[in-house]
Design an enzyme around this catalytic site. Sequence first.
Site, PDB file in Angstrom:
ATOM      1  N   ASP A  12       0.810  -1.213   0.000  1.00 23.01           N
ATOM      2  CA  ASP A  12       0.000   0.000   0.000  1.00 23.01           C
ATOM      3  C   ASP A  12       0.845   1.265   0.000  1.00 23.01           C
ATOM      4  O   ASP A  12       0.673   2.148  -0.848  1.00 23.01           O
ATOM      5  CB  ASP A  12      -0.938   0.002   1.204  1.00 23.01           C
ATOM      6  CG  ASP A  12      -1.947  -1.129   1.163  1.00 23.01           C
ATOM      7  OD1 ASP A  12      -1.835  -1.979   0.266  1.00 23.01           O
ATOM      8  OD2 ASP A  12      -2.835  -1.174   2.018  1.00 23.01           O
ATOM      9  N   ARG A  92      -0.449   2.012  16.573  1.00 20.83           N
ATOM     10  CA  ARG A  92      -0.880   3.129  15.720  1.00 20.83           C
ATOM     11  C   ARG A  92      -0.788   4.494  16.389  1.00 20.83           C
ATOM     12  O   ARG A  92      -0.356   5.458  15.760  1.00 20.83           O
ATOM     13  CB  ARG A  92      -2.293   2.882  15.195  1.00 20.83           C
ATOM     14  CG  ARG A  92      -2.438   1.692  14.254  1.00 20.83           C
ATOM     15  CD  ARG A  92      -1.228   1.443  13.429  1.00 20.83           C
ATOM     16  NE  ARG A  92      -1.459   0.470  12.354  1.00 20.83           N
ATOM     17  CZ  ARG A  92      -0.506  -0.242  11.799  1.00 20.83           C
ATOM     18  NH1 ARG A  92       0.738  -0.125  12.242  1.00 20.83           N
ATOM     19  NH2 ARG A  92      -0.768  -1.074  10.820  1.00 20.83           N
ATOM     20  N   ASP A 121      -7.384   0.958  11.027  1.00 29.82           N
ATOM     21  CA  ASP A 121      -6.196   1.794  11.153  1.00 29.82           C
ATOM     22  C   ASP A 121      -6.428   3.232  10.712  1.00 29.82           C
ATOM     23  O   ASP A 121      -5.833   4.160  11.257  1.00 29.82           O
ATOM     24  CB  ASP A 121      -5.025   1.188  10.371  1.00 29.82           C
ATOM     25  CG  ASP A 121      -4.365   0.050  11.117  1.00 29.82           C
ATOM     26  OD1 ASP A 121      -4.554  -0.032  12.348  1.00 29.82           O
ATOM     27  OD2 ASP A 121      -3.643  -0.738  10.487  1.00 29.82           O
ATOM     28  N   SER A 173      -1.547  -9.650   3.651  1.00 29.22           N
ATOM     29  CA  SER A 173      -0.727  -8.556   4.158  1.00 29.22           C
ATOM     30  C   SER A 173      -0.318  -8.848   5.594  1.00 29.22           C
ATOM     31  O   SER A 173      -1.020  -9.536   6.333  1.00 29.22           O
ATOM     32  CB  SER A 173      -1.487  -7.228   4.081  1.00 29.22           C
ATOM     33  OG  SER A 173      -2.617  -7.252   4.932  1.00 29.22           O
TER      34      SER A 173
END
Length: 400
Positions: A12, A92, A121, A173
């Site tokens: 990404d 995060r 996220d 992923s």
Amino acid sequence: MKIVLAYSGGLDTSIILKWLKETYGAEVVAFTADIGQGEEVEEARLKALQTGASKAIALDLKEEFVRDFVFPMFRALPLYEGYYLLGTSIARPLIAKHLVRIAKEEGAHAVAHGATGKGNDQVRFELTAYALKPDIRIIAPWREWSFKGRQEMLEYAKQHGIPVPVTVEKPYSMDANLLHISYEGGVLEDPWVEPPRDMFRMTRDPEEAPDEPEYVEVEFHEGDPVAVNGEAFSPAALLQRLNEIGGRHGVGRVDLVENRFVGLKSRGVYETPGGTILYHARRAVESLTLDREVLHQRDMLSPKYAELVYYGFWFAPEREALQAYFDHVAKRVTGTARLKLYKGGVYVVGRKAPRSLYRKDLASFDEAGGYDQKDAEGFIRLNALRLRTLAWVEASGGGR
């Protein structure tokens, strides 16, 4: 225009860097947080420069991650939906915190991230960014571009000569840090399909783990782990040591269909070897050191805390208020737990604490210790009073 991009070097963000330059005509500064991914950090930094970043910043945040985020979270002992130890969730806010700081220092006009419009996220990054800089501009390419999925993104990467770690053969992923690795997407989107055996990186297949169990002792001081097998470590080094021990025995694998904050269900597969050991070790020490009502109250509040972390409200006042409570409770959690690891399992086999509330003379079947068993009769009768009253009323027909 200058944009600071949270950059991992994965599919990404590799494409996003190029897309930002093409779409916005922007100068892109890539920021990679080293929170335990290993060699991927330097590879990502170099790749960002090769892909067109004007500057690539990589920061070693491992100690800050474990000391200021993982350990405070573990004082609450939260599990999201009964299984998930929040490995991605807790990383995060740390990444977003430094993303905002770097944007200020670089005089950037905006920050960008690679989180999808369907995931958690995006919420975590952006809630943190807004909490720390209310007027910040955020660019979320997944909510803007025309790509319909990862296959189109792979084709875009091929057209622009961008190397990516995702392939047709392994189309899932990964997100890695010192606390865990998560896997999602691709072949894992069918919740009936067993994860590929060669997918896991932190843990050995339990079927191939040693045939002899291994014992490990974890020492806590006022809520935080400080030593493993009698040896003191820094927070990051301690978690890494437990990852090595737990990974050797296949500890900490979770396969979960979870409820995302945006309303979707998704399947995630996780490896959290060190965190799983810490979870069981802490509960063992708490069983000696925490008052019953305090422990039960803590366990009632932990799921709410887990939700706040999962949803991205780390810098919200309600999380900070709960944190103060959990920090206070944790002050009594000093002691050592002994665990046995075997074929993916974690078994508590011993615990001790200098301020233990456990008294053998009271609990023993062979000693009185000041406990008069006759007192139990009145205790039971008082607790049974409402049950007996209900039964009398029902029997007399007064309840109908």
